[in-house]
Structures are given as C-alpha cells and as structure tokens.
Design an enzyme around this catalytic site. Structure first.
Site, PDB file in Angstrom:
ATOM      1  N   ARG A   1      11.960  -5.799   4.840  1.00 28.91           N
ATOM      2  CA  ARG A   1      12.148  -4.839   4.829  1.00 28.91           C
ATOM      3  C   ARG A   1      12.728  -3.805   5.454  1.00 28.91           C
ATOM      4  O   ARG A   1      13.355  -3.611   6.401  1.00 28.91           O
ATOM      5  CB  ARG A   1      10.578  -4.073   5.090  1.00 28.91           C
TER       6      ARG A   1
ATOM      7  N   LYS B   1       1.233  -0.780   0.273  1.00 22.32           N
ATOM      8  CA  LYS B   1       0.554  -0.108  -0.377  1.00 22.32           C
ATOM      9  C   LYS B   1       0.945   1.562   0.053  1.00 22.32           C
ATOM     10  O   LYS B   1       1.036   1.943  -0.843  1.00 22.32           O
ATOM     11  CB  LYS B   1      -0.900  -0.070   1.255  1.00 22.32           C
TER      12      LYS B   1
ATOM     13  N   ARG C   1       0.017  -9.053  13.822  1.00 14.75           N
ATOM     14  CA  ARG C   1      -0.731  -7.362  12.765  1.00 14.75           C
ATOM     15  C   ARG C   1      -1.602  -8.263  11.996  1.00 14.75           C
ATOM     16  O   ARG C   1      -2.931  -7.414  11.159  1.00 14.75           O
ATOM     17  CB  ARG C   1       0.401  -6.789  11.779  1.00 14.75           C
TER      18      ARG C   1
ATOM     19  N   ARG D   1      -9.186   0.810   9.370  1.00 16.56           N
ATOM     20  CA  ARG D   1      -8.724  -0.388   9.318  1.00 16.56           C
ATOM     21  C   ARG D   1      -9.675  -0.859  10.464  1.00 16.56           C
ATOM     22  O   ARG D   1      -9.553  -2.170  10.516  1.00 16.56           O
ATOM     23  CB  ARG D   1      -7.349   0.031   9.590  1.00 16.56           C
TER      24      ARG D   1
ATOM     25  N   ARG E   1      11.549  -1.550  10.603  1.00 16.15           N
ATOM     26  CA  ARG E   1      10.419  -1.062  12.201  1.00 16.15           C
ATOM     27  C   ARG E   1      10.672  -2.171  13.193  1.00 16.15           C
ATOM     28  O   ARG E   1      10.159  -3.090  12.476  1.00 16.15           O
ATOM     29  CB  ARG E   1       9.252  -1.003  10.854  1.00 16.15           C
TER      30      ARG E   1
HETATM   31  P1  AMP Z   1       1.235   0.538   8.740  1.00 16.53           P
HETATM   32  O1  AMP Z   1       2.132   1.886   8.906  1.00 16.53           O
HETATM   33  O2  AMP Z   1       0.222   1.250   7.957  1.00 16.53           O
HETATM   34  O3  AMP Z   1       1.550  -0.728   8.698  1.00 16.53           O
HETATM   35  O4  AMP Z   1       0.695   0.951  10.130  1.00 16.53           O
HETATM   36  C1  AMP Z   1       1.448   0.975  11.270  1.00 16.53           C
HETATM   37  C2  AMP Z   1       0.526   1.021  12.602  1.00 16.53           C
HETATM   38  O5  AMP Z   1      -0.097   2.074  13.121  1.00 16.53           O
HETATM   39  C3  AMP Z   1       0.003  -0.655  12.772  1.00 16.53           C
HETATM   40  O6  AMP Z   1      -0.173  -1.926  12.850  1.00 16.53           O
HETATM   41  C4  AMP Z   1      -1.524  -0.197  13.922  1.00 16.53           C
HETATM   42  O7  AMP Z   1      -0.353  -0.229  15.140  1.00 16.53           O
HETATM   43  C5  AMP Z   1      -1.128   2.047  13.740  1.00 16.53           C
HETATM   44  N1  AMP Z   1      -2.365   1.810  12.388  1.00 16.53           N
HETATM   45  C6  AMP Z   1      -2.074   2.765  10.884  1.00 16.53           C
HETATM   46  N2  AMP Z   1      -3.649   2.683  10.362  1.00 16.53           N
HETATM   47  C7  AMP Z   1      -4.054   2.668  12.014  1.00 16.53           C
HETATM   48  C8  AMP Z   1      -5.716   2.783  11.699  1.00 16.53           C
HETATM   49  N3  AMP Z   1      -6.207   2.939  10.806  1.00 16.53           N
HETATM   50  N4  AMP Z   1      -6.259   1.854  12.949  1.00 16.53           N
HETATM   51  C9  AMP Z   1      -5.823   1.704  13.989  1.00 16.53           C
HETATM   52  N5  AMP Z   1      -3.737   1.412  13.606  1.00 16.53           N
HETATM   53  C10 AMP Z   1      -3.574   1.708  12.803  1.00 16.53           C
END
Ligand code: AMP
Length: 213
Positions: A127, A13, A171, A88, A160
């Site tokens: 990554r 994404k 996740r 989400r 990360r």
């Molecule tokens: P990402 O970088 O999109 O993989 O997001 C990393 C982490 O941020 C996720 O595993 C969640 O802990 C948090 N996070 C990001 N976007 C959301 C969302 N829309 N709702 C809830 N948690 C989020």
C-alpha cells in the site's frame, strides 16, 4: 443512515467506506485518518496517539471515544455517517451505543469485510498513500499513473510507518484479540452484514450496496 465498516486492517474499510460515503452524501469518519492528522499537526493527543500507532498498537479508548464524540456532533453528521476503524474495542462499542441512545439514534448496518490475514500482509506491504490528500494506491493492484505521485493531486506517495510487515503482524494480533470479538456483539444485535473482502474493488462495493438497499 449510520454505518460501521468493520474488519481487519487491510480489509478495505477505507477504500470501500469512502466510495459508499460519496455515493450516499454522508461523511466518512476514519479514526486512523483523524489521528494521523493530529500527529501531523503536533497536537498533544496526536503525539500521544502516534507512539501507539507507530508500534501497531491500539490507541487508548479514552482518546478515541473523545475524538468520535466530538466529531459526530458536527452539523454534517446530522443525516448520518460512516465509521471507518471505530469501534475497535468493547468499551468503544458500548460508548457509541450510549451516545446513540442519548441522541435517540440507532445504527443501521455493520458491514463486516472478511479477509484471510495472509492477504492482509500482501495488501498492506504494497500500500502507498498520498501524503497530501490520503488517496490510497497499491504497487501491484492499483498503481498510480506516474510512479510515486498521486493521480488526483500529484502529492508524493508514501508508505505508512505501520505498513511494514512486523507492524502489520502486531496490528493483526491487536485486531484478533480486541476488535474481532465485536463481530459477535453486533451479530447479537442482528445488524452485522458479512461481505467477502477479496477480489475486485467494484464487485466488493456492489456486494456492500446490496445490504444498503
Ligand atoms: P487505521 O488507519 O484504521 O488502520 O488506523 C491506524 C492506527 O490508528 C491503528 O493501528 C491504531 O493505532 C489507531 N487507531 C485507529 N482507530 C482506532 C480505534 N478505534 N481504537 C484504537 N486505536 C485506533
């Protein structure tokens, strides 16, 4: 144009939404990036979010909805935006709908990047991310020119905290339970566009662009 990039963690994404945003001249809004920045800045919201993020759990809807409501009001979002990692959960999707209705706006596309969960583990454990500009690399599929350094800004590449296998599995479980059901929600609205998210980055971008024409 308002687009959601939807899919499991590691489906690409971030990579794809950045490419499309640059091409269409609209901002890419990643809730994950915003939360990581807030955590880095040590804000109250950032520190609260960090606890959930480090465990691979979702951050509360209340926090996320507040962040997105604020960000999408900005001037640069007037012509549209791409949402990466939001919504989400069902409450997030419903809140977005309400905000859009209030503003007399709609969603154009939900790009659903479909991927086998086992490929996700392989992608995410390899990554690496630039600690300065956020550019992403992969130890096997997209290595930097100089090991450990970003090609764009020479920032240090880091892994990360949530890209370790155990966290990735948490996740993925959160995705399957809370996020994946949204595919049906958008399917019912007739705006979901399925794209196979395996293979080369340019081919996937091409498949996405076919939907946007
Ligand atoms: P990402 O970088 O999109 O993989 O997001 C990393 C982490 O941020 C996720 O595993 C969640 O802990 C948090 N996070 C990001 N976007 C959301 C969302 N829309 N709702 C809830 N948690 C989020």
């Amino acid at each position: 144009m308002r687009i959601i990039f939807f899919g499991a963690p590691g489906s690409g994404k971030g990579t794809q939404s950045k490419l499309i945003a640059a091409k269409y001249g609209i901002p890419q809004l990643s809730t994950g990036d915003m939360l990581r920045q807030a955590a880095k800045d040590g804000t109250e919201v950032g520190l609260l979010a960090k606890r959930a993020m480090d465990q691979g759990m979702l951050v509360s809807d209340e926090i996320i909805i507040g962040i997105i409501e604020e960000r999408t009001k900005a001037e640069d979002c007037r012509k549209g935006y791409i949402l990466d990692g939001f919504p989400r959960s069902l409450p997030q999707a419903k809140s977005l709908d309400e905000t859009l209705i209030q503003n007399g706006q709609g969603l154009d596309h939900v790009i659903y990047l479909e991927i086998d969960p086992e490929r996700v583990v392989e992608r995410l454990t390899g990554r690496r991310v630039c600690s300065e500009c956020g550019e992403e690399y992969h130890v096997s599929f997209k290595p930097p020119k100089n090991e450990g350094l970003c090609d764009k800004c020479e920032g240090a590449l880091i892994q990360r905290d949530d890209d370790h296998e155990e966290k990735i599995r948490t996740r993925l479980a959160a995705y399957a339970e809370t996020t994946e059901p949204l595919a049906e929600y958008y399917q019912n609205k007739g705006i979901i566009r399925r794209v196979k998210a395996e293979g080369e980055i340019p081919q996937i971008t091409e498949a996405i662009e076919k939907w946007l024409q």
